[in-house]
Design an enzyme around this catalytic site. Structure first.
Site, PDB file in Angstrom:
ATOM      1  N   TRP A 176       0.840  -1.190   0.000  1.00  0.00           N
ATOM      2  CA  TRP A 176       0.000   0.000   0.000  1.00  0.00           C
ATOM      3  C   TRP A 176       0.881   1.248   0.000  1.00  0.00           C
ATOM      4  CZ3 TRP A 176      -0.988   3.951   3.692  1.00  0.00           C
ATOM      5  CH2 TRP A 176      -2.064   4.786   3.347  1.00  0.00           C
ATOM      6  N   ASP A 343     -16.407  11.262  -3.236  1.00  0.00           N
ATOM      7  CA  ASP A 343     -15.758  10.032  -2.767  1.00  0.00           C
ATOM      8  C   ASP A 343     -16.548   9.397  -1.631  1.00  0.00           C
ATOM      9  OD1 ASP A 343     -13.378   8.215  -1.875  1.00  0.00           O
ATOM     10  OD2 ASP A 343     -12.620   9.221  -3.669  1.00  0.00           O
ATOM     11  N   ASP A 344     -15.901   8.544  -0.909  1.00  0.00           N
ATOM     12  CA  ASP A 344     -16.455   7.759   0.192  1.00  0.00           C
ATOM     13  C   ASP A 344     -17.150   8.649   1.232  1.00  0.00           C
ATOM     14  OD1 ASP A 344     -16.886   5.768   1.969  1.00  0.00           O
ATOM     15  OD2 ASP A 344     -14.780   5.272   2.313  1.00  0.00           O
ATOM     16  N   ARG A 423      -9.303  -3.371   6.865  1.00  0.00           N
ATOM     17  CA  ARG A 423      -9.981  -2.073   6.876  1.00  0.00           C
ATOM     18  C   ARG A 423     -11.417  -2.205   7.419  1.00  0.00           C
ATOM     19  NH1 ARG A 423     -11.569   2.544   2.553  1.00  0.00           N
ATOM     20  NH2 ARG A 423     -10.307   4.203   3.429  1.00  0.00           N
ATOM     21  N   LYS A 457     -16.104   5.879  -9.547  1.00  0.00           N
ATOM     22  CA  LYS A 457     -14.834   5.338  -9.038  1.00  0.00           C
ATOM     23  C   LYS A 457     -15.205   4.052  -8.312  1.00  0.00           C
ATOM     24  CE  LYS A 457     -11.140   6.596  -5.748  1.00  0.00           C
ATOM     25  NZ  LYS A 457     -10.661   7.684  -4.874  1.00  0.00           N
ATOM     26  N   TRP A 458     -14.699   2.924  -8.801  1.00  0.00           N
ATOM     27  CA  TRP A 458     -15.078   1.594  -8.280  1.00  0.00           C
ATOM     28  C   TRP A 458     -13.925   1.093  -7.423  1.00  0.00           C
ATOM     29  CZ3 TRP A 458     -19.117  -1.872 -10.523  1.00  0.00           C
ATOM     30  CH2 TRP A 458     -19.077  -3.164  -9.995  1.00  0.00           C
ATOM     31  N   ASP A 459     -14.135   1.111  -6.128  1.00  0.00           N
ATOM     32  CA  ASP A 459     -13.045   0.775  -5.210  1.00  0.00           C
ATOM     33  C   ASP A 459     -13.140  -0.673  -4.740  1.00  0.00           C
ATOM     34  OD1 ASP A 459     -10.797   1.297  -3.685  1.00  0.00           O
ATOM     35  OD2 ASP A 459     -11.570   3.200  -2.943  1.00  0.00           O
ATOM     36  N   CYS A 460     -12.088  -1.150  -4.132  1.00  0.00           N
ATOM     37  CA  CYS A 460     -12.026  -2.531  -3.633  1.00  0.00           C
ATOM     38  C   CYS A 460     -10.886  -2.549  -2.623  1.00  0.00           C
ATOM     39  CB  CYS A 460     -11.745  -3.455  -4.818  1.00  0.00           C
ATOM     40  SG  CYS A 460     -11.259  -5.115  -4.365  1.00  0.00           S
ATOM     41  N   ASN A 461     -11.246  -2.348  -1.344  1.00  0.00           N
ATOM     42  CA  ASN A 461     -10.210  -2.007  -0.381  1.00  0.00           C
ATOM     43  C   ASN A 461      -9.676  -3.123   0.484  1.00  0.00           C
ATOM     44  OD1 ASN A 461      -9.323   0.728  -0.567  1.00  0.00           O
ATOM     45  ND2 ASN A 461     -11.442   1.322  -0.206  1.00  0.00           N
ATOM     46  N   ASP A 528      -2.556   5.342  -3.360  1.00  0.00           N
ATOM     47  CA  ASP A 528      -3.049   6.362  -2.434  1.00  0.00           C
ATOM     48  C   ASP A 528      -1.926   7.320  -2.052  1.00  0.00           C
ATOM     49  OD1 ASP A 528      -5.609   5.478  -2.450  1.00  0.00           O
ATOM     50  OD2 ASP A 528      -5.560   4.511  -0.496  1.00  0.00           O
TER      51      ASP A 528
HETATM   52  C1  GLA Z   1      -9.260   3.946  -0.997  1.00  0.00           C
HETATM   53  C2  GLA Z   1      -8.990   4.741  -2.244  1.00  0.00           C
HETATM   54  C3  GLA Z   1      -8.981   6.211  -1.924  1.00  0.00           C
HETATM   55  C4  GLA Z   1     -10.315   6.615  -1.326  1.00  0.00           C
HETATM   56  C5  GLA Z   1     -10.602   5.755  -0.120  1.00  0.00           C
HETATM   57  C6  GLA Z   1     -11.995   5.998   0.399  1.00  0.00           C
HETATM   58  O1  GLA Z   1      -8.210   4.054  -0.089  1.00  0.00           O
HETATM   59  O2  GLA Z   1      -7.781   4.343  -2.818  1.00  0.00           O
HETATM   60  O3  GLA Z   1      -8.725   6.971  -3.071  1.00  0.00           O
HETATM   61  O4  GLA Z   1     -11.334   6.485  -2.284  1.00  0.00           O
HETATM   62  O5  GLA Z   1     -10.482   4.368  -0.411  1.00  0.00           O
HETATM   63  O6  GLA Z   1     -12.290   5.243   1.505  1.00  0.00           O
END
Ligand code: GLA
Length: 717
Positions: A176, A343-344, A423, A457-461, A528
């Site tokens: 990361w 964003d989130d 997370r 923006k399609w995230d996957c954390n 990030d």
């Molecule tokens: C991830 C993404 C960030 C942001 C956060 C939101 O870390 O990489 O750009 O969107 O999630 O929780």
């Protein structure tokens, strides 16, 4: 030094397998050839791979090594394919049956059928060669007609045999916020593998791209090299095995770790595409080949323009109100960018999403933060003549969510074990068709209800741990593959209804960057870490395999010790955007950024669609220099970044590449900070392309300061 032609001669003398001349299959691009021949025992051999021969004397090639090695009979090395038949027999022989070639204006496809003489198992090998781009992609279909299922334990997409004195492997590993660190090392006997077992967010630690250089490390402009990558958004594995005769076998495919696949009679097991380019002139050519191929055939709308955007993640995190967001629209407008990306943090009511501990999975507007809803935001953005985009993380769930309470059976987690979080969240079971419907409906309903949404923006954390699919029951070894297929099924459905909506692929930074996903996505979030200095390395790393219009790069306030100009210049080498409080800008900073957005819009065609030349590597000097050149060589954009400069650093003139030697070019430094003038000695000169490529530019006259940068527009007169 031995070249590849010699390799063929060597093979002729050292292998007993002989081909029948009628059975020679040639797969060609402008500069590359693969020659496959059929041996007396009907096995299919790779007789040649490398630079296309001028004489095209391929019919003389009669030897080689088996192209898709199986296990259990006579092969003692890592197999491409291993099958355990329904009766328990763990062996497979593949004999050549037929081949067929079809073509369109841009590519040629070769399908080769191989069959076991005893068991009803068939493998169809597919090669598609892109003539102008010098790229070949290949994959296989595996199918059988036994009475009961067979088990596949190994199923590579491709096996390449190479022969040289030495092999040098370049890999890109990370974590990361420190993605794609490039390392080049000499391979020694035995096996080296690059792989992922992370499931979702698959390439967080290791990106599925590599170079193998033959005989010596290749440079940007010199050396024989193969660039390879796998189009698969799941576990992958590249195996590099040097055998007892110093031959190298490169196996590429899905990682078979914990993934024995039970294949039903008649079911086709299709391996993902392995994409590669051979270059006899170093890594630069290989990258440009892959970029061109990517834009033309692989990335969704790869040849279309991208939107500049202002994101609110680093500026506000989850802490915002409706009023604050509308203020940010004004800031976006002030900057002159195209779109605002929310964003989130916009969703969740029983468990509001005020940090990363709750709410994931509950995709309803947070009534407290957004009392007037998304529709109002879209409407306000439209009034201000900017577009509106939104963040989603559809494959995940927080235990503190209504979704978790309502559908515990939709979540990947082990029975009889404690839940394990990354997370504070868990992964949904994308194998389950009901979960696929849920994800599809989430996206489709949002887009149907608010047709003004112009970007996702399609995230996957997180990756998978304690992975167990309630849906798969006692077929758990299908989980890793079927998860990825489930994701693709959903993306197919989304794309059928919303074919051109730009969607950014994100996975907590660069945890998902591959050409399997980029069929459905228009760009990706590389990291990030948006510190300008760090981003030079990260964007440099991705540039080996991905074109600039796919590499999102935002100007943020991370790396505050760097000037806004430096951070802006770094973002400009990719797909530029912003994630910063514009209201905190000084008057000059705002003026600078306004101009920067205009400058970027003027130049972005060259950056997005031009040819990339990496001139000075940040891995070799305390600076990085790269340039893009448009197709007809009338325009080039050059970026020069001075990093942590030491007192006695010596910098040579930089020789440009890719220009027309006969054209005259004007060199103009652009993107200067208000009230500063260019101190570049070559600014505003008009010189020939030949001069620029043979004599070059002095980009670091006298002493230069750390963390400074220059952007040049180089225009044919
Ligand atoms: C991830 C993404 C960030 C942001 C956060 C939101 O870390 O990489 O750009 O969107 O999630 O929780």
């Amino acid at each position: 030094m031995r070249n590849l032609l010699l390799f063929v001669i060597l093979l002729l003398s050292s292998f007993q397998l002989t081909a029948q001349s009628k059975d020679v299959i040639i797969i060609e691009t402008k500069n590359t050839a693969i020659v496959l021949t059929v041996a007396g025992n009907q096995r299919l051999l790779q007789s040649y791979i490398g630079k296309k021969l001028v004489t095209a004397d391929y019919m003389q090639m009669k030897a080689g090594r088996e192209v898709y090695l199986t296990a259990g009979i006579d092969n003692q090395f890592e197999p491409a394919l291993r099958i355990i038949h329904a009766d328990g027999n763990p062996s497979l022989e593949l004999q050549y049956v037929s081949s067929k070639t079809t073509a369109d204006a841009y590519s040629k496809r070769t399908d080769i059928v191989l069959r076991d003489p005893v068991y009803p198992v068939e493998v169809i090998m597919h090669y598609v060669s892109y003539y102008n781009e010098d790229v070949i992609k290949c994959w296989t279909d595996i199918v059988h007609r036994e009475k009961k299922p067979v088990t596949l334990t190994h199923y590579a997409s491709s096996l390449l045999h190479l022969n040289a004195d030495e092999y040098w492997l370049t890999q890109f590993h990370g974590d990361w916020a420190r993605e794609v660190n490039m390392v080049e090392e000499k391979l020694t006997n035995g096996i080296k593998s690059l792989e992922s077992k992370l499931g979702a967010r698959t390439n967080f630690y290791q990106t599925q791209m590599f170079f193998v250089s033959l005989n010596k490390p290749s440079t940007e402009t010199d050396g024989e090299v193969i660039a390879g990558t796998l189009g698969w958004t799941g576990n992958f594995k590249f195996t590099f095995e040097i055998d007892q005769r110093n031959g190298l076998r490169v196996l590429s495919g899905i990682n078979p770790y914990a993934t024995e696949y039970n294949l039903q009679p008649g079911e086709i097991f299709q391996t993902p595409e392995f994409i590669f380019s051979y270059s006899a002139a170093g890594k630069g050519t290989a990258s440009r080949n892959i970029h061109r191929w990517a834009r033309n055939y692989a990335v969704l709308d790869g040849n279309k323009p991208r939107l500049t955007l202002l994101n609110n993640w680093e500026a506000t995190h989850t802490n915002f109100t409706e009023t604050k967001l509308v203020e940010l629209f004004d800031e976006a407008k002030n900057l002159g960018i195209d779109l605002f990306l929310l964003d989130d943090g916009w969703f969740g009511n029983k468990y509001p999403r005020n940090d990363d501990k709750a709410g994931l999975g509950d995709w309803q507007e947070d009534k407290k933060k957004l009392p007037s809803g998304i529709g109002y935001l879209v409407q306000e953005a439209t009034k201000k003549e900017i577009k509106f985009g939104i963040w989603l993380e559809p494959e995940m769930v927080n235990p503190k969510s209504e979704l978790y309470e309502q559908h515990p059976e939709w979540i990947l987690k082990l029975p009889n074990r404690e839940e394990n979080y990354g997370r504070n969240q868990l992964v949904l079971d994308m194998v389950n068709p009901q979960v696929q419907d849920f994800v599809f409906n989430l996206v489709n309903d949002l887009l149907t209800k608010y047709p003004g949404i112009a970007f996702i923006k399609w995230d996957c954390n997180r990756s998978m741990t304690n992975a167990y699919s309630p849906y798969l029951k006692n077929l758990q070894t299908h989980l890793y593959i079927d998860y990825t297929k489930g994701l693709y099924k959903v993306m197919e459905r989304i794309r059928a209804k919303h074919p051109h909506l730009p969607i950014m692929l994100c996975a907590g930074g660069g945890g998902r960057t591959d050409y399997g996903a980029l069929k459905y996505f228009t760009e990706f979030w590389p990291s990030d870490n948006t510190d300008g200095l760090e981003r030079i390395f990260i964007q440099w790393g991705y540039s080996y395999f991905f074109p600039a219009n796919t590499i999102s790069a935002h100007v943020t306030s991370m790396g505050k010790q760097q000037s806004l100009k430096f951070r802006t210049d770094v973002a400009m080498m990719g797909k530029m955007g912003y994630d910063i409080r514009v209201n905190n800008f000084t008057k000059q900073e705002l003026q600078f950024s306004n101009e920067a957005v205009k400058t970027y819009k003027r130049m972005s065609d060259v950056i997005w669609f031009g040819d990339l030349y990496r001139l000075v590597s940040p891995y070799e000097e305390n600076r990085a220099v790269l340039m893009y050149v448009n197709e007809n060589k009338s325009k080039s954009i050059l970026f020069n970044y001075n990093m942590n400069i030491r007192r006695k650093d010596l910098f040579n003139r930089v020789l440009l590449q890719g220009l027309d030697p006969e054209k005259k070019y004007r060199i103009t430094e652009v993107n200067l900070f208000p009230e500063t003038k260019s101190t570049q000695p070559d600014n505003d000169k008009v010189v020939s392309g030949e001069y620029l490529m043979k004599v070059g530019l002095n980009l670091t006259p006298g002493r230069v300061n750390s963390l400074t940068s220059n952007v040049f527009e180089i225009t044919a007169e």
